[in-house]
Enzyme design. Structure first.
Site, PDB file in Angstrom:
ATOM      1  N   ASP A 225       0.818  -0.990   0.088  1.00 14.09           N
ATOM      2  CA  ASP A 225       0.088   0.215   0.147  1.00 14.09           C
ATOM      3  C   ASP A 225       0.937   1.348   0.192  1.00 14.09           C
ATOM      4  O   ASP A 225       2.056   1.191   0.438  1.00 14.09           O
ATOM      5  CB  ASP A 225      -0.807  -0.034   1.127  1.00 14.09           C
ATOM      6  N   GLU A 226       0.347   2.075  -0.466  1.00 15.24           N
ATOM      7  CA  GLU A 226       0.907   3.759  -0.488  1.00 15.24           C
ATOM      8  C   GLU A 226       2.402   3.691  -0.803  1.00 15.24           C
ATOM      9  O   GLU A 226       3.168   4.053  -0.096  1.00 15.24           O
ATOM     10  CB  GLU A 226       0.673   4.221   0.991  1.00 15.24           C
ATOM     11  N   VAL A 227       2.514   3.276  -2.031  1.00 12.63           N
ATOM     12  CA  VAL A 227       3.869   3.633  -2.551  1.00 12.63           C
ATOM     13  C   VAL A 227       3.794   4.864  -3.072  1.00 12.63           C
ATOM     14  O   VAL A 227       3.088   5.372  -3.847  1.00 12.63           O
ATOM     15  CB  VAL A 227       4.376   2.596  -3.895  1.00 12.63           C
TER      16      VAL A 227
END
Lengths: 575, 575
Positions: B332-334
Site C-alpha cells: 500500500d501507499e507507494v
C-alpha cells in the site's frame, strides 16, 4: 509534477539537533511558570535514607499524608523517561538526603482561591520547598517527584522553581448517573488529577438515569433509584473520596442536578417528578415539545410543596457530606414539554403563568436555603441564558451564584461575565471529553448508510472528538476585558457518561485533561507569546508515559517513533 | 408551539411490554443463523460434575484445549445477565451432566474456507454438539457457553441451534509497528475474537516506525529496528500467539508490509531503503512529491539486488513461523517522492523507465517466491488500483492473489471483484477503528482555533468515528452481482496504532468488532429482510457486559438505563 532536481532541492536534511532543547530539559507537567536548571545540568543520587520533613510542627493530616506518599513515590518510582534528560551525573556530589518544607499557614482551608504557589530549590546540598499553604506545598511535592527518575533514583540539582496557577479552578466533571463508576476508579481519577495539579472534582452525582448517592435522610432515593444495591455511593464512600481528595489538594464539588435531569427520583417519589418514564422525543415534536434533551425524562415539579421537602433534605445532607463550599445545583436543560405534562403546571399556565415563573419558583424555594448553608451556588448557564426557560438575573444574586458555561464557546462566557457573574468555562466545543463517539440513541437509521458520505459529526451532537491540541489551545478568557477576565474562575473538562464507564475512564480523560491542566496552570504560550502546542507535544508524550507507569491508562497521542525523532512527526517542518 | 391539548395527545404511553421479545430470549452473540428455545423456556442446573467429551477419540490437541477451556468456563463463569432471560427453572429436571461432541473430520486444517458450521441441541437429558471440523465444534462450544449463566450455573434446555457463517474471513487487523503491544494484550484480543467467532488476526507486524519481529535469519532488523530490546516479538512469542489462536480457531495472518512502509528496515540496512529519515511532507509539496503518507518515511529499493536478499530471508522465516497459508505482502501507499530520492531510481527514470515498472520489478522479484512457499498472497488494493503507482493485473495471477480494499467504499470492492480477484473488505469509511480521534501530527495550527467551528472530521483523515451501528449496517457485498459477491471472502476491521497501544486496545476494538462479527456471521437483517440494528442494541449491551466480566475492557454503548427500559433510548418510538 515538479522537475526532479527542483524537487530534490526542496528536501531538507534531517537533523537530530533541532528541537534538542525540547527533550534535554527536564519535563514537569504542567510546565511550571518558572523553572531553571543551571547548566551544565547535573544530577545526584537520591539517598536511600531520603526524608521529607517540615521546618516547623503542624497538625495538618493531609499534608502529613502527602509527605508520606511523595516520600514513598520518589524512592520507589524509578521512572524511565522515553528520552532521559541530558545531564551530567557526578559521583562526587553527595546524595540528596532530604527535602525540607516550610509552610506559612498550614491550616489554610482548601477552598476556591486558596494560594497554591510554591518555590522549590534543589541544590547539591539540600532541597527546600516553601509555600503559603499546605496545598501549595502539595503542588511543589508533585513537581519535586517529577525531577526524579531512574534506577537508582537520581534527582536534578541546581533547579529553581517558582510556580503558581493562572486560574484557581481547574476541574474535571464526571457524570456517575448515566453509568456507574466504582469508588476505586474515582480515586484513581483524583490521584491522576493531583499529578496534573487539577484541583476540582466536579461530581455530577445524580441525573435521570440513576440516583447512586445514599442520602441519609432520604434513603429511598438510592434504594429505588440506584442501578443496583452495589452501584451506590455510601456515606463511607463519599468520605473516602473527600478525604482522598483533601490528601491531594483536590476539592470534591457535588452536583445534585435539578429541577431537570431528575427522572431517577421518581422511583422513590413519583409524585414530585413530572413526565417521568415517558418517551423522550415524541414523533414530529420540536425542541420545546420534547420531554428531555435525550432519553431519560423527568423534572422535579416546582409547584408541588413536597418537592422541597425531599430536595431540602437532600441538599442539607449533601452539604454535610461534602465540606466543599461550592454547591452545584444544576438547572440545565429545563424542557418545556416535560413540565407541561403535569396538570398542576398546566393549570398554572392556563391561568396566565409562564414556565419562567415556574423555574423562578423553584430557584426562590431552593437558592436561599443553599446559601443559608454557607454555600456558593453553581448553576449551569441555562438558568439565565436558556432561550425557552430561564429566570431573571435579579433572582440570582451575583455574590452567591457562579455560572458554568457550556454552550456557544466564548460568546456565552462573555455574556456571563459581562453581566457581572463569575464563570467556570466548560465549552462543549472544546472541553467535552465524550464528544465524537457517535450518538448513543437506538434505532437510528442515520447509521444505515452504504455511501460512507457522512463526514460530519458522525452522529455526535458535539462532535468532532476534542483532541488534546484543541483543549490545549483554548483560551478561556479570549475576547474579554481585563475586568471581565477576572470573573473567569477557571475551567472544567466534562465527561458525560452515555458511552463511558470505568472501562474507558482513564483513556477518555487522560492525557487530554493534562492539556487543560497546563493551559490553566501556566498557559499555552511560550515566553515570546506564541502558542506552544508544538513544543508541548513531546513533553505530553513523555508525561503520558509517566502517568501510565503510575497506573493511569492514558491513551497515546503519537507513535513512540515521534518523540524518538524530534520534529519528524510535525505537520510543518521543523516546528 | 403546539396547542397544549394537541401536544398531550401526541404523547404515547410507555409500556415495558414493548420489545419484550428482545430481552426475554437468550442472548448469543453473534446471533446464530437459527436458534430455537422451545416455550415455555426452561432451564436446568449445570451439574457440578459436568463434562464435555467427544464421541470418538481424536488427536487434535487444539480441540482438547478448547474442551478443557470451555468446561472450566461454563462451570466457573456464573455470568449475571443485565436482564436475565425469562424462563422457568424447574427443580425437577435433572442437572445437565455432559455435552457430547461429534466431529466428522477432527484433523481438518484451519484455513480459509474451513467448515465452521455446527449444530447444538440441549435437551433435558443431554447436550449434543455436532460439527464437520474441530473449528466448527469450537464455534458451537462458544455458543453453548453463552447458554449458561447464574449462580449456581443454570443452562437453557430445549434449545436447538444450527449455525454457520455467511463469510469465511472475519478478521481484525492490528498494527504493532507504530506502537508496540505486549504479547499478553495480543492474546487477550485473540481470546475476545474467539468469543465473537472472529477467525482471522491479521497482524500488521512491521512498518516504518519499528520492526518488532525477531527474524531468525535477519536478526539485525529487530535488534536495530525495534523500539526497545523488550519491545520485540521473539520466535517463542510468535509460536505462543499462533498456538493460542489455533486453540481458539483463530488464524494468525502475518503482514510484512513492503515495498512502502519500511523505514524501520533502514536502521539495519540503510542501503536497501530509499528516503529513510527524511521529513515526510516537504513544504508546499503535493501528494506525488510527498515522501510518505504520514510521518515515518522509507521504501525498499526494488532496483537494489540486496533488497531481495534481505526480504526473501524475511519472507522465508515468516512463512516458517506462521503456518497460515495466506501471506500479506502489503504494497500500500507507494509514494513517488520517496523512490525519486534514490540515484539508481532517478537514473532509471531518466532513461525512460516508470515508477510502475519499478513496482513491477518488485512484485516480479517477490510474488513468485512467496507463491513457491505455498502461500496465497494478500495485497492492499493499492498495488492494482493506486492512481500514481500500480502494476498491471497480468503481474498478479488471480489464483494466487487476494486484494484487500480500504478506499472508496463499495466502488473499489466492485472494481476488485469485477476484475476477477478475491476481495477482503476493510473500507476505511466503515471498518477503520482508529478514525475520529484527530490527527496525530505535531505543530498543526488547525487546532489553534477559538471559534469551535471545526465541525468536520476534527483533523482525522478518515473521521468521523465509526460507531458500532455504522459497522453493523455495512453490507460488504452491496451492489455486486451474485458471481462477484462470491469473490468477497469477508471483511476485517483495522486498528492503525498512531493513537493506540495496549491502554486502549480493548476499548477501540470492542464491542465495535462484535458488530462486524455478527454482520459477517449471520448478517444484519431479520427474517423479514429488515435491518436489525434496533433489535441488536440491547443484545449488544448484554454481550458487551459479558465480555467485560470475561476481562475484555469493551466500551459501553449506552447508559445502563437503556437496556433496563426497552425502547426508551430509541431515536424513534417504539422501535
Amino acid at each position: 509534477m515538479l522537475p526532479l532536481l527542483l524537487f530534490l532541492f526542496l528536501l531538507r536534511p534531517y537533523s537530530t539537533t533541532l528541537n534538542a532543547e525540547t527533550i534535554t530539559t527536564i519535563n514537569v507537567w504542567p510546565k511550571p511558570r518558572n523553572l531553571t536548571w543551571t547548566s551544565p545540568h547535573q544530577t545526584t543520587l537520591l539517598s536511600p535514607t531520603f526524608t521529607i520533613t517540615t521546618t516547623t510542627p503542624h497538625n495538618n493530616n493531609h499534608l502529613t499524608a502527602a509527605i508520606t506518599r511523595y516520600t514513598n513515590l520518589v524512592k520507589t518510582e524509578h521512572h524511565r523517561p522515553l528520552i532521559p534528560p541530558t545531564s551530567n551525573h557526578s559521583n562526587n556530589l553527595p546524595p540528596l538526603s532530604s527535602l525540607t518544607i516550610s509552610v506559612t499557614d498550614p491550616n489554610a482551608e482548601l477552598i476556591h482561591g486558596t494560594d497554591e504557589s510554591y518555590t522549590l530549590t534543589v541544590t547539591t546540598s539540600n532541597a527546600k520547598l516553601t509555600a503559603l499553604t499546605a496545598w501549595g506545598a502539595m503542588r511543589g511535592l508533585e513537581t519535586f517527584s517529577q525531577l526524579a527518575w531512574g534506577y537508582p533514583t537520581r534527582v536534578a540539582v541546581d533547579v529553581r522553581v517558582w510556580d503558581a496557577p493562572l486560574y484557581g479552578h481547574r476541574g474535571v466533571m464526571l457524570d456517575t448517573s448515566r453509568n456507574y463508576y466504582p469508588v476505586k476508579d474515582l480515586l484513581r481519577m483524583v490521584e491522576a488529577m493531583s499529578m496534573n495539579k487539577v484541583n476540582v472534582f466536579h461530581w455530577h452525582i445524580t441525573d435521570s438515569h440513576s440516583f447512586p448517592l445514599v442520602v441519609p435522610s432520604e434513603p429511598s432515593l438510592a434504594e429505588k433509584g440506584a442501578y443496583d444495591v452495589n452501584m451506590v455511593y455510601t456515606i463511607e464512600d463519599v468520605k473516602k473520596v473527600v478525604e482522598f481528595g483533601l490528601d491531594r489538594g483536590v476539592r470534591v464539588l457535588p452536583e445534585i442536578d435539578s429541577p431537570g435531569h431528575t427522572g431517577s427520583w421518581a422511583l422513590a417519589y413519583p409524585e414530585i417528578v413530572t413526565c417521568a418514564n415517558m418517551f423522550w422525543w415524541p414523533a414530529e415534536s420540536d425542541w420545546p415539545n420534547r420531554l428531555a434533551s435525550e432519553p431519560g425524562t423527568g423534572h422535579l415539579n416546582p409547584l408541588n410543596p413536597k418537592t422541597y421537602k425531599v430536595l431540602k433534605n437532600v441538599i442539607r445532607d449533601v452539604t454535610t457530606l461534602f465540606p466543599e463550599n461550592f454547591y452545584h445545583s444544576g438547572a440545565d436543560e429545563v424542557i418545556p414539554g416535560c413540565w407541561k405534562t403535569d396538570p398542576t403546571i398546566q393549570n398554572f399556565l392556563l391561568n396566565g403563568g409562564t414556565l419562567n415563573q415556574v423555574l423562578e419558583t423553584f430557584i426562590n424555594n431552593t437558592l436561599p436555603f443553599i446559601i443559608s448553608l454557607n454555600r456558593t451556588v453553581v448553576y449551569w448557564e441555562d438558568v439565565l441564558l436558556d432561550e425557552t426557560v430561564h429566570v431573571q438575573s435579579a433572582v440570582l444574586p451575583k455574590e452567591h451564584v457562579i455560572l458554568q458555561t457550556w454552550k456557544n464557546g466564548h460568546n456565552n462566557t462573555k455574556r456571563i461575565v459581562s453581566s457581572g457573574y463569575r464563570a467556570i468555562v466548560s465549552s462543549s466545543d472544546f472541553y467535552y471529553l465524550d464528544c465524537g463517539h457517535g450518538d448513543f440513541t437506538g434505532n437510528n437509521s442515520a447509521y444505515d448508510n452504504q455511501t460512507g458520505s457522512d463526514k460530519n459529526n458522525g452522529g455526535s451532537w458535539c462532535g468532532p472528538f476534542k483532541t488534546w491540541q484543541t483543549i490545549y489551545n483554548y483560551d478561556i478568557a479570549d475576547g474579554l476585558t481585563e475586568e471581565e477576565a477576572k470573573l473567569v474562575l477557571g475551567g472544567e473538562v466534562s465527561l458525560w457518561s452515555e458511552q463511558a464507564d470505568e472501562t474507558v475512564l482513564d483513556s477518555r480523560i487522560w492525557p487530554r485533561t493534562s492539556a487543560m491542566a497546563e493551559s490553566l496552570w501556566s498557559g499555552n504560550m511560550d515566553e515570546k507569546g506564541m502558542k506552544r502546542y508544538a513544543e508541548a507535544t513531546d513533553r505530553l508524550t513523555e508525561w503520558r508515559s509517566r502517568m501510565v507507569r503510575r497506573g493511569i491508562g492514558a491513551e497515546p497521542i503519537q507513535p513512540l517513533w515521534c518523540i524518538r525523532n524530534p520534529g519528524m512527526c510535525n505537520t510543518v517542518y521543523p516546528i
